[in-house]
Design a protein around this motif. Structure first.
Motif, PDB file in Angstrom:
ATOM      1  N   GLN A 123       0.821  -1.210   0.000  1.00 50.64           N
ATOM      2  CA  GLN A 123       0.000   0.000   0.000  1.00 50.64           C
ATOM      3  C   GLN A 123       0.856   1.261   0.000  1.00 50.64           C
ATOM      4  N   ALA A 124       1.959   1.237   0.766  1.00 49.44           N
ATOM      5  CA  ALA A 124       2.861   2.402   0.793  1.00 49.44           C
ATOM      6  C   ALA A 124       3.506   2.609  -0.572  1.00 49.44           C
ATOM      7  N   ALA A 125       3.909   1.510  -1.199  1.00 46.01           N
ATOM      8  CA  ALA A 125       4.510   1.607  -2.531  1.00 46.01           C
ATOM      9  C   ALA A 125       3.510   2.171  -3.528  1.00 46.01           C
ATOM     10  N   GLN A 126       2.277   1.724  -3.431  1.00 50.50           N
ATOM     11  CA  GLN A 126       1.239   2.215  -4.347  1.00 50.50           C
ATOM     12  C   GLN A 126       1.025   3.712  -4.161  1.00 50.50           C
ATOM     13  N   GLU A 127       1.028   4.160  -2.914  1.00 51.90           N
ATOM     14  CA  GLU A 127       0.846   5.586  -2.633  1.00 51.90           C
ATOM     15  C   GLU A 127       1.960   6.424  -3.276  1.00 51.90           C
ATOM     16  N   LYS A 128       3.149   5.870  -3.329  1.00 52.85           N
ATOM     17  CA  LYS A 128       4.290   6.609  -3.885  1.00 52.85           C
ATOM     18  C   LYS A 128       4.508   6.302  -5.360  1.00 52.85           C
ATOM     19  N   GLY A 129       3.574   5.555  -5.948  1.00 53.56           N
ATOM     20  CA  GLY A 129       3.664   5.267  -7.375  1.00 53.56           C
ATOM     21  C   GLY A 129       4.764   4.290  -7.739  1.00 53.56           C
ATOM     22  N   ILE A 130       5.140   3.440  -6.807  1.00 51.76           N
ATOM     23  CA  ILE A 130       6.216   2.475  -7.034  1.00 51.76           C
ATOM     24  C   ILE A 130       5.625   1.153  -7.508  1.00 51.76           C
ATOM     25  N   THR A 131       6.148   0.619  -8.575  1.00 51.24           N
ATOM     26  CA  THR A 131       5.692  -0.665  -9.102  1.00 51.24           C
ATOM     27  C   THR A 131       6.893  -1.521  -9.480  1.00 51.24           C
ATOM     28  N   VAL A 132       6.663  -2.813  -9.548  1.00 53.37           N
ATOM     29  CA  VAL A 132       7.679  -3.752 -10.029  1.00 53.37           C
ATOM     30  C   VAL A 132       7.115  -4.413 -11.268  1.00 53.37           C
ATOM     31  N   SER A 133       7.799  -4.234 -12.387  1.00 55.86           N
ATOM     32  CA  SER A 133       7.313  -4.779 -13.650  1.00 55.86           C
ATOM     33  C   SER A 133       7.714  -6.238 -13.820  1.00 55.86           C
ATOM     34  N   LYS A 134       7.092  -6.896 -14.775  1.00 56.12           N
ATOM     35  CA  LYS A 134       7.450  -8.267 -15.104  1.00 56.12           C
ATOM     36  C   LYS A 134       8.899  -8.335 -15.562  1.00 56.12           C
ATOM     37  N   ALA A 135       9.327  -7.317 -16.292  1.00 54.80           N
ATOM     38  CA  ALA A 135      10.715  -7.280 -16.763  1.00 54.80           C
ATOM     39  C   ALA A 135      11.687  -7.204 -15.586  1.00 54.80           C
ATOM     40  N   ASP A 136      11.322  -6.446 -14.545  1.00 53.02           N
ATOM     41  CA  ASP A 136      12.167  -6.346 -13.363  1.00 53.02           C
ATOM     42  C   ASP A 136      12.304  -7.716 -12.690  1.00 53.02           C
ATOM     43  N   ILE A 137      11.179  -8.416 -12.570  1.00 58.99           N
ATOM     44  CA  ILE A 137      11.191  -9.737 -11.946  1.00 58.99           C
ATOM     45  C   ILE A 137      11.980 -10.723 -12.798  1.00 58.99           C
ATOM     46  N   ASP A 138      11.778 -10.650 -14.115  1.00 58.61           N
ATOM     47  CA  ASP A 138      12.526 -11.530 -15.023  1.00 58.61           C
ATOM     48  C   ASP A 138      14.032 -11.345 -14.840  1.00 58.61           C
ATOM     49  N   ALA A 139      14.453 -10.099 -14.757  1.00 59.75           N
ATOM     50  CA  ALA A 139      15.882  -9.805 -14.624  1.00 59.75           C
ATOM     51  C   ALA A 139      16.422 -10.336 -13.300  1.00 59.75           C
ATOM     52  N   SER A 140      15.641 -10.200 -12.231  1.00 64.90           N
ATOM     53  CA  SER A 140      16.076 -10.692 -10.924  1.00 64.90           C
ATOM     54  C   SER A 140      16.167 -12.211 -10.912  1.00 64.90           C
ATOM     55  N   VAL A 141      15.192 -12.862 -11.517  1.00 61.83           N
ATOM     56  CA  VAL A 141      15.194 -14.327 -11.576  1.00 61.83           C
ATOM     57  C   VAL A 141      16.400 -14.821 -12.367  1.00 61.83           C
ATOM     58  N   GLU A 142      16.661 -14.188 -13.496  1.00 58.51           N
ATOM     59  CA  GLU A 142      17.789 -14.603 -14.325  1.00 58.51           C
ATOM     60  C   GLU A 142      19.120 -14.375 -13.615  1.00 58.51           C
ATOM     61  N   ALA A 143      19.208 -13.290 -12.848  1.00 58.64           N
ATOM     62  CA  ALA A 143      20.440 -13.022 -12.106  1.00 58.64           C
ATOM     63  C   ALA A 143      20.688 -14.110 -11.070  1.00 58.64           C
ATOM     64  N   THR A 144      19.625 -14.563 -10.410  1.00 53.20           N
ATOM     65  CA  THR A 144      19.768 -15.631  -9.428  1.00 53.20           C
ATOM     66  C   THR A 144      20.044 -16.959 -10.105  1.00 53.20           C
ATOM     67  N   ARG A 145      19.335 -17.224 -11.197  1.00 55.25           N
ATOM     68  CA  ARG A 145      19.517 -18.478 -11.926  1.00 55.25           C
ATOM     69  C   ARG A 145      20.961 -18.607 -12.437  1.00 55.25           C
ATOM     70  N   SER A 146      21.577 -17.497 -12.790  1.00 55.60           N
ATOM     71  CA  SER A 146      22.931 -17.538 -13.349  1.00 55.60           C
ATOM     72  C   SER A 146      23.967 -18.041 -12.347  1.00 55.60           C
ATOM     73  N   ASN A 147      23.604 -18.063 -11.072  1.00 60.76           N
ATOM     74  CA  ASN A 147      24.524 -18.577 -10.057  1.00 60.76           C
ATOM     75  C   ASN A 147      24.595 -20.101 -10.057  1.00 60.76           C
ATOM     76  N   PHE A 148      23.715 -20.746 -10.820  1.00 59.41           N
ATOM     77  CA  PHE A 148      23.679 -22.202 -10.869  1.00 59.41           C
ATOM     78  C   PHE A 148      24.230 -22.684 -12.208  1.00 59.41           C
ATOM     79  N   GLU A 149      24.919 -23.810 -12.154  1.00 59.19           N
ATOM     80  CA  GLU A 149      25.630 -24.282 -13.341  1.00 59.19           C
ATOM     81  C   GLU A 149      24.712 -24.865 -14.403  1.00 59.19           C
ATOM     82  N   SER A 150      23.471 -25.216 -14.039  1.00 57.78           N
ATOM     83  CA  SER A 150      22.554 -25.790 -15.018  1.00 57.78           C
ATOM     84  C   SER A 150      21.118 -25.563 -14.584  1.00 57.78           C
TER      85      SER A 150
END
Length: 393
Positions: A99-126
């Motif tokens: 709710q606080a994020a919404q009040e300040k107009g802060i959002t997390v896009s699908k692209a943001d989540i995709d990038a975070s997932v890929e960054a974590t996935r890259s730590n694994f060899e397969s």
């Protein structure tokens, strides 16, 4: 505090430290009651979501058996009621972050989540290793994706809040006060330099080591000329203090055996072949009254820690005020919840109550017997008096 302890335990089940609310799917055949557990500014926290959260915790910790669950609660000082309260409190904070994020107009896009997932996935060899890690955490990639959205929102929210309420940077006095307490933790810290060769260049490494040991070649100059670690090579091979960095085990073990000024033999790791020199050892002073008493890198590290603490405090103060202003209503705990299992303490309390009730009954029976005895005495006394009166007549 215990009120935060359970939330921390449960949150640690999520995959990686960023997972604030990682819930793996779990099948609950009974114990779902429906209804609303709480409302946060009108937004509902469903009772079944609370139940599934707790049941997921039980599943991931091998506490699905009611007896094991009851024993864990008793040993940890919890009851079903306090566990429910703490999970609701955690979910309330999560909802308020949104709710606080919404009040300040802060959002997390699908692209943001995709990038975070890929960054974590890259730590694994397969992909198989990635899937295995998710499974070990009781998660799927989809549930992981859902779990990282709130931490990403919170990070952006904190940045926005600190832009508006930035604390003053740490003063030298604050840094010294912190160093006075924690400088002993750095006692024995070692600074080192290294020269890195490719795995197949053992002959070259041996030659360079011999020239260094003979005094023919300066270590820093050798690092600049031969090291394949180009970043440290520019600094004469310097890689900083061991307590401020993470080195591979082979490097750490070799450095541990060196005194100031000593040079190692050839040390092989996954990165190649190292020649290591211990360039400085820190001895913590008995008392710290000045920043100049510790190496500048350690002082700046501590300054960063103090600044981070100040920022965290500023954000936490802001969020606490936001929470205090929220309209939060928590409904009574319904009956029939799957995790509502009696503990041994409950049984003991029940036994004491039963014992007290039995004692009260016994006291009552004794009183009745006493009353009956009193009646008998009164009757006997009355009969004796009548007999006496007859004799007098």
């Amino acid at each position: 505090m215990k009120s935060k302890k359970l939330a921390c335990i449960m949150l640690s089940l999520a995959f990686a430290s960023a997972c604030l609310l990682g819930l793996a799917s779990c099948s609950i055949k009974s114990g779902l009651t429906g209804g609303v557990a709480a409302t946060v500014n009108g937004e509902k926290i469903m009772e079944d979501d609370v139940t599934e959260y707790i049941e997921n915790f039980r599943k991931n910790n091998g506490l699905e058996d009611d007896e094991a669950w009851a024993s864990w609660m008793e040993a940890s000082g919890y009851t079903p009621e306090t566990i429910r309260e703490q999970v609701i409190d955690n979910m309330k904070d999560t909802e308020l972050i949104k709710q606080a994020a919404q009040e300040k107009g802060i959002t997390v896009s699908k692209a943001d989540i995709d990038a975070s997932v890929e960054a974590t996935r890259s730590n694994f060899e397969s992909d198989e290793a990635w899937e295995s890690a998710l499974a070990a955490a009781g998660m799927t990639e989809e549930s992981y994706r859902e779990s990282i959205e709130v931490p990403m929102l919170q990070k952006q929210l904190q940045e926005a809040v600190l832009e508006e309420n930035a604390p003053e940077p740490a003063t030298d006095e604050e840094v010294v006060n912190y160093l006075a307490q924690y400088a002993p933790l750095f006692d024995g810290a070692k600074r080192s330099s290294h020269i890195l060769f490719k795995a197949g260049d053992e002959a070259l490494a041996e030659e360079v080591l011999g020239r260094i040991n003979s005094g023919e070649l300066d270590f820093a100059d050798a690092a600049k000329q031969y090291s394949t670690d180009t970043v440290s090579a520019e600094k004469g091979g310097d890689v900083g203090w061991d307590q401020l960095n993470t080195f591979v085990a082979e490097y750490t073990d070799a450095l541990a055996g060196l005194e100031e000024g000593q040079v190692s033999g050839l040390v092989t790791s996954d990165y190649g072949i190292h020649i290591i020199k211990c360039t400085e050892v820190f001895t913590a002073p008995e008392t710290v009254t000045s920043i100049d008493q510790v190496p500048s890198e350690l002082a700046e590290y501590v300054r960063g820690v103090v600044n981070d603490n100040l920022k965290s405090s500023a954000y936490n103060d802001w969020f606490s005020e936001f929470v205090e202003k929220a309209d939060v209503k928590i409904n009574d705990m319904p009956e029939g919840l799957s995790y509502d299992v009696a503990t041994a303490d409950d049984a003991a309390e029940g036994g004491e109550e039963a014992s007290d009730a039995a004692g009260d009954g016994a006291d009552g029976a004794a009183s009745a017997d006493d009353a009956a005895s009193a009646d008998d005495v009164a009757t006997d006394e009355g009969s004796a008096q009548e007999e006496s009166e007859k004799e007098e007549k």
